[in-house]
Design an enzyme around this catalytic site. Structure first.
Site, PDB file in Angstrom:
ATOM      1  N   TRP A  71     -15.152  26.290  25.428  1.00 50.79           N
ATOM      2  CA  TRP A  71     -15.632  25.266  26.021  1.00 50.79           C
ATOM      3  C   TRP A  71     -15.334  25.231  27.599  1.00 50.79           C
ATOM      4  O   TRP A  71     -16.308  24.685  28.164  1.00 50.79           O
ATOM      5  CB  TRP A  71     -15.240  23.832  25.539  1.00 50.79           C
ATOM      6  N   ASP A  91     -12.574  17.398  30.089  1.00 52.99           N
ATOM      7  CA  ASP A  91     -13.349  17.274  28.740  1.00 52.99           C
ATOM      8  C   ASP A  91     -12.744  17.033  27.724  1.00 52.99           C
ATOM      9  O   ASP A  91     -12.048  17.747  26.963  1.00 52.99           O
ATOM     10  CB  ASP A  91     -14.272  18.647  28.536  1.00 52.99           C
ATOM     11  N   LYS A  95     -17.055  13.319  17.375  1.00 53.71           N
ATOM     12  CA  LYS A  95     -15.891  13.763  16.798  1.00 53.71           C
ATOM     13  C   LYS A  95     -14.889  12.529  16.397  1.00 53.71           C
ATOM     14  O   LYS A  95     -14.966  11.990  15.300  1.00 53.71           O
ATOM     15  CB  LYS A  95     -15.069  14.841  17.690  1.00 53.71           C
TER      16      LYS A  95
HETATM   17  N1  PMP Z   1     -16.689  20.314  24.968  1.00 53.70           N
HETATM   18  C1  PMP Z   1     -16.142  20.346  23.827  1.00 53.70           C
HETATM   19  C2  PMP Z   1     -14.523  20.578  23.853  1.00 53.70           C
HETATM   20  C3  PMP Z   1     -16.756  20.220  22.650  1.00 53.70           C
HETATM   21  O1  PMP Z   1     -15.750  20.560  21.424  1.00 53.70           O
HETATM   22  C4  PMP Z   1     -17.920  20.421  22.571  1.00 53.70           C
HETATM   23  C5  PMP Z   1     -18.820  20.548  21.144  1.00 53.70           C
HETATM   24  N2  PMP Z   1     -18.276  20.816  20.099  1.00 53.70           N
HETATM   25  C6  PMP Z   1     -18.773  20.085  23.753  1.00 53.70           C
HETATM   26  C7  PMP Z   1     -18.152  20.314  24.891  1.00 53.70           C
HETATM   27  C8  PMP Z   1     -20.045  20.103  23.718  1.00 53.70           C
HETATM   28  O2  PMP Z   1     -20.443  19.041  23.411  1.00 53.70           O
HETATM   29  P1  PMP Z   1     -22.048  18.563  23.015  1.00 53.70           P
HETATM   30  O3  PMP Z   1     -22.552  19.085  21.758  1.00 53.70           O
HETATM   31  O4  PMP Z   1     -21.960  16.849  22.871  1.00 53.70           O
HETATM   32  O5  PMP Z   1     -23.008  18.888  24.359  1.00 53.70           O
END
Ligand code: PMP
Length: 361
Positions: free
Chosen positions: A103, A173, A197
């Site tokens: 991420w 994030d 989550k």
């Molecule tokens: N950052 C993290 C730490 C994540 O776990 C996720 C999704 N699992 C995202 C960003 C991306 O999120 P989204 O699907 O809401 O765009």
């Protein structure tokens, strides 16, 4: 009552059963209006009261200081990978990013389209098994902000500390860790999280932004991504994801009933400790993450022999333990154990793991 299984999915993830029951009870006729909450105008008094209440409740849970705005936006955390550099571009054309996994790397890749990214530290050198200590970070004085990913949902790597970077804004994030424990919001300039989550259904992204970080956007920034616009319009510049906000509001109230974040943190720590201890003590299972960087929310583990993975997953499913498969990019297993996952589920999982390892010899 229908049988609910234990769902270890990383997101969209399990929601508290109590919250879903309340939503079900209110679905056709919300607050005596003869309509569901999904069917009313976002400009109605009722919905306006709902969104303000959700904000108030979130502020209370996290003890958000008055000089921070809470924004409810759309597009997921991924949209923020671009929105953050574009909203902060007025502060400078360079930023520091710390790479702790998939991420962070996505955030880096997207930000690199808009400004110069200095990767101040990377866990690559330790195989993404440990968060680099702050003493190893090479922060650049020319950078406008520092971006971190406090919990890597896929790798299972988590900061169990808050970086101290002086006066620059720390941008985080927190998609898979927000609301898992108390947080000192004042240590951050900007916090963002996709809801699916610990917060509610997907479709909603929560932002907590310090006032002084508004108003520095690139002129090219689409209106819909502009934090100032969202703040000036109470997160209702356009039609917000009303059902997701409603459900998140129910989750905030549920959290309050559990005793707030100190109480949920205690349960989360116990849940994670129990599972790590079992894995560490077992010759059959292993977890690759350094003990000082182990996520409370996402626990990856491997079987001694990966040819048994399929049988493990099939048996788990049959035992009512769903979605334990690791992310496709890393393989193995992963148990995501967010707030809504009861402690009893961890006991059931350990019991199953123990049973499986014994039968497999
Ligand atoms: N950052 C993290 C730490 C994540 O776990 C996720 C999704 N699992 C995202 C960003 C991306 O999120 P989204 O699907 O809401 O765009």
């Amino acid at each position: 009552m229908t049988q609910r299984i234990y769902n270890f999915c990383s997101g969209p993830a399990a929601l508290p059963t109590e919250v879903l029951e309340q939503a079900r009870a209110e679905l056709l006729d919300w607050r005596g209006l003869g309509m569901s909450v999904m069917e009313i105008s976002h400009r109605s008094d009722e919905f306006t009261a709902l969104i303000r209440q959700a904000e108030t409740d979130l502020r209370r849970l996290l003890d958000v200081p008055d000089h921070y705005r809470v924004l409810f936006v759309q597009g997921g955390a991924s949209t923020q990978f671009a929105a953050i550099p574009l909203n902060l571009l007025g502060l400078g054309g360079q930023a520091d990013y710390v790479d702790t996994g998939i991420w962070s790397r996505k955030a880096i890749e997207e930000a690199s389209r808009y400004l110069k990214v200095n990767v101040a530290a990377s866990a690559k050198s330790n195989g993404y098994s440990q968060v680099p200590a702050q003493s190893e970070w090479q922060l650049d004085p020319a950078s406008a902000y520092v971006h971190v990913t406090p919990n890597e949902t896929i790798g299972g790597l988590e900061y169990l500390w808050t970086p101290d970077i002086g006066t620059k804004p720390l941008v985080a994030d927190m998609s898979s860790t927000l609301l898992s424990r108390p947080l000192d919001v004042s240590r951050f300039g900007l916090i963002y999280a996709g809801a699916q989550k610990n917060i509610g259904p997907s479709g909603l992204t929560v932002l907590i932004v310090r006032d002084d970080l508004l108003g520095h956007a690139s002129p090219q920034l689409p209106t819909m991504l502009n934090y100032q616009v969202a703040a000036d319009n109470g997160s209702m510049y356009n039609t917000p994801p009303t059902f997701s906000i409603y459900l998140a509001g129910l989750v905030f109230q549920w959290l309050e009933r559990q005793g707030g974040l100190p109480a949920i943190a205690e349960i989360n720590r116990r849940k994670a400790d129990k599972l790590y201890q079992y894995i560490d003590a077992s010759p059959f299972y292993s977890n690759p993450i350094h003990p000082d960087s182990r996520s409370w929310m996402n626990i990856p583990f491997r079987l001694r022999d990966e040819s048994l993975d399929k049988a493990f997953l099939a048996g788990a499913e049959a035992a009512g333990l769903a979605n334990l498969q690791g992310h496709r990019s890393v393989g193995g297993m992963r148990a995501s154990i967010y707030n809504a996952m009861p402690e009893a589920a961890i006991d059931r999982l350990i019991e199953y793991m123990d049973d499986f390892s014994r039968k497999a010899g």
